[in-house]
Design a protein around this motif. Structure first.
Motif, short mmCIF file in Angstrom:
data_model
loop_
_atom_site.label_atom_id
_atom_site.label_comp_id
_atom_site.label_asym_id
_atom_site.label_seq_id
_atom_site.Cartn_x
_atom_site.Cartn_y
_atom_site.Cartn_z
N ASN A 233 18.40 -14.36 8.99
CA ASN A 233 19.34 -15.30 9.61
C ASN A 233 20.08 -16.14 8.58
O ASN A 233 20.95 -16.94 8.94
CB ASN A 233 18.61 -16.21 10.60
N LYS B 187 4.28 -19.19 11.15
CA LYS B 187 4.07 -17.99 11.97
C LYS B 187 2.64 -17.51 11.78
O LYS B 187 2.08 -17.62 10.69
CB LYS B 187 5.07 -16.89 11.58
N SER C 131 8.68 -23.53 9.14
CA SER C 131 8.35 -22.39 10.00
C SER C 131 6.91 -21.96 9.78
O SER C 131 6.53 -21.62 8.65
CB SER C 131 9.29 -21.22 9.71
N ASP D 178 13.48 -13.67 10.21
CA ASP D 178 13.85 -15.08 10.09
C ASP D 178 14.75 -15.29 8.88
O ASP D 178 15.81 -15.93 8.97
CB ASP D 178 12.58 -15.93 9.97
#
Length: 402
Positions: free
Chosen positions: A122, A82, A80, A119
């Motif tokens: 989750n 970002k 990931s 994130d």
């Protein structure tokens, strides 16, 4: 005396400080695997295989009974990336660092922190223990203690344990515990801040986060029961079921129990007296009146070193899904630090730009790249974090439904 221009390293260090201060869930999870990815230019998709603690049975008598290793692994993938853009003028670089941070950096970096936290929230999709009543905001000490009970039944160390709840749960819990005979300092802190805070009911800290996510249950099959063929092999992760209504869905993160299948303590292998909760591990559309569903944890019976249940399910045993079909529920989290891990990687510092800087602190790596826009006399920057997270010890975490 003339003002000194803020340097890119100063801006990056301050940005990283703001990011850390605004993280909530991510601040209290395990970061010990960061060094494994701390290589300049780490590629998205880099994966680390994490070995879990071995488990073995205690045997009786003088005769030695050697047992093979029960090696278990999980994986952590840094996948990931970002970023958020910041645009500031050369004139703003003459400001004091604190003023610059408050006016320029904080409004953007706090949003980046919330995005990372959301994130990591989750992670609930891999956690099968849960307490609380779906559709009811947790508001009493009992629900927090029940979450502690779940962790303790799975032999989770007492500290450090954390809780992260959404604003509604935080408000209800603080209000619901106002009648407790707490230490003066605790009462004063909660009154002043409106937060649960540190040292509450055995938790090292209970925080509020706007990044707690919600789970929408599947449309769920009607009256599901185990099919005639039930798991009999150790480590089963799928279950055949039959049900009364067709064209239904189950969602990753849905939780169910099976009649007569109880959880066991991982140390004693004795039943905890609570039905084992299972979490669905993949979205699935059920198009007939029978299906095979994937779940976690794997089924190991009490005679096995990896035991999770006291017995395999019986044919036609009823399944009960938690919550109402197609309904959205907040997923507040309680977890030991080692239940969830977060790892960041060092992003490449590019060439041919005005400036670039990378800073690492407390296991979090951040990169800022700055370029000069001659047409508008601006210094557009991008702030990047490359990371991955994983639930590496699911029994050491619990969901509190809202």
């Amino acid at each position: 005396m003339a003002n000194s221009l803020l340097t890119i390293d100063m801006i990056t260090r301050k940005s990283l400080e703001i990011l850390e201060n605004n993280l909530v869930i991510s601040r209290n999870v395990n970061k010990e695997y960061d060094d494994s990815f701390a290589v300049e230019g780490a590629k998205i998709g880099s994966t680390l295989r994490i070995r879990l603690p071995d488990r073995a049975l205690v045997t009786d008598g003088a005769a030695l009974q050697v047992q093979d290793d029960n090696e278990q692994y999980t994986t952590l993938t840094v996948s990931s990336q970002k970023h958020i853009g910041i645009n500031f003028t050369s004139a703003e670089l003459t400001m004091q660092l604190d003023d610059f941070a408050e006016r320029v950096l904080k409004p953007r970096i706090s949003q980046l922190a919330s995005s990372v936290d959301a994130d990591v929230a989750n992670a609930y999709k891999s956690i099968y223990s849960s307490v609380g009543t779906p559709g009811t905001t947790p508001a009493t000490s009992l629900v927090l203690l029940q979450a502690q009970q779940k962790l303790s039944e799975y032999a989770t160390p007492m500290s450090p344990r954390y809780g992260t709840v959404n604003p509604a749960a935080n408000a209800a819990l603080v209000n619901g515990m106002t009648g407790f005979f707490n230490p003066t300092g605790t009462i004063s802190r909660q009154f002043k801040t409106g937060m649960m805070g540190e040292g509450v009911l055995g938790y090292d800290e209970i925080n509020m986060s706007q990044s707690i996510v919600s789970h929408t249950t599947g449309s769920l099959p009607g009256s599901p029961i185990c099919a005639s063929t039930v798991p009999s092999a150790q480590g089963a992760t799928t279950l055949d079921i039959t049900y009364s209504s067709a064209t239904k869905t189950i969602k990753q993160g849905d939780i169910f129990t099976i009649a007569g299948v109880y959880a066991v303590n991982p140390q004693t292998r004795l039943s905890t007296g609570s039905l084992q909760q299972f979490v669905v591990t993949a979205d699935q559309t059920l198009t007939s009146t029978s299906a095979t569903i994937a779940f976690s944890p794997p089924m190991y019976t009490a005679g096995n070193a990896l035991a999770t249940v006291d017995a395999f399910p019986a044919a036609s045993a009823a399944l009960t899904f938690l919550g109402t079909a197609s309904t959205t529920y907040p997923q507040n989290l309680v977890y030991h630090k080692n239940a969830i891990t977060l790892a960041t990687a060092d992003l490449l510092l590019p060439q041919g730009v005005d400036m670039a800087s990378r800073q690492v602190h407390n296991g979090i790596s951040m990169r800022i790249v700055r370029q000069y826009d001659i047409n508008n006399d601006r210094m557009p920057c991008r702030v990047d974090v490359l990371y991955g997270y994983s639930v590496i010890r699911a029994p050491m975490a619990c969901r509190i439904w809202g």
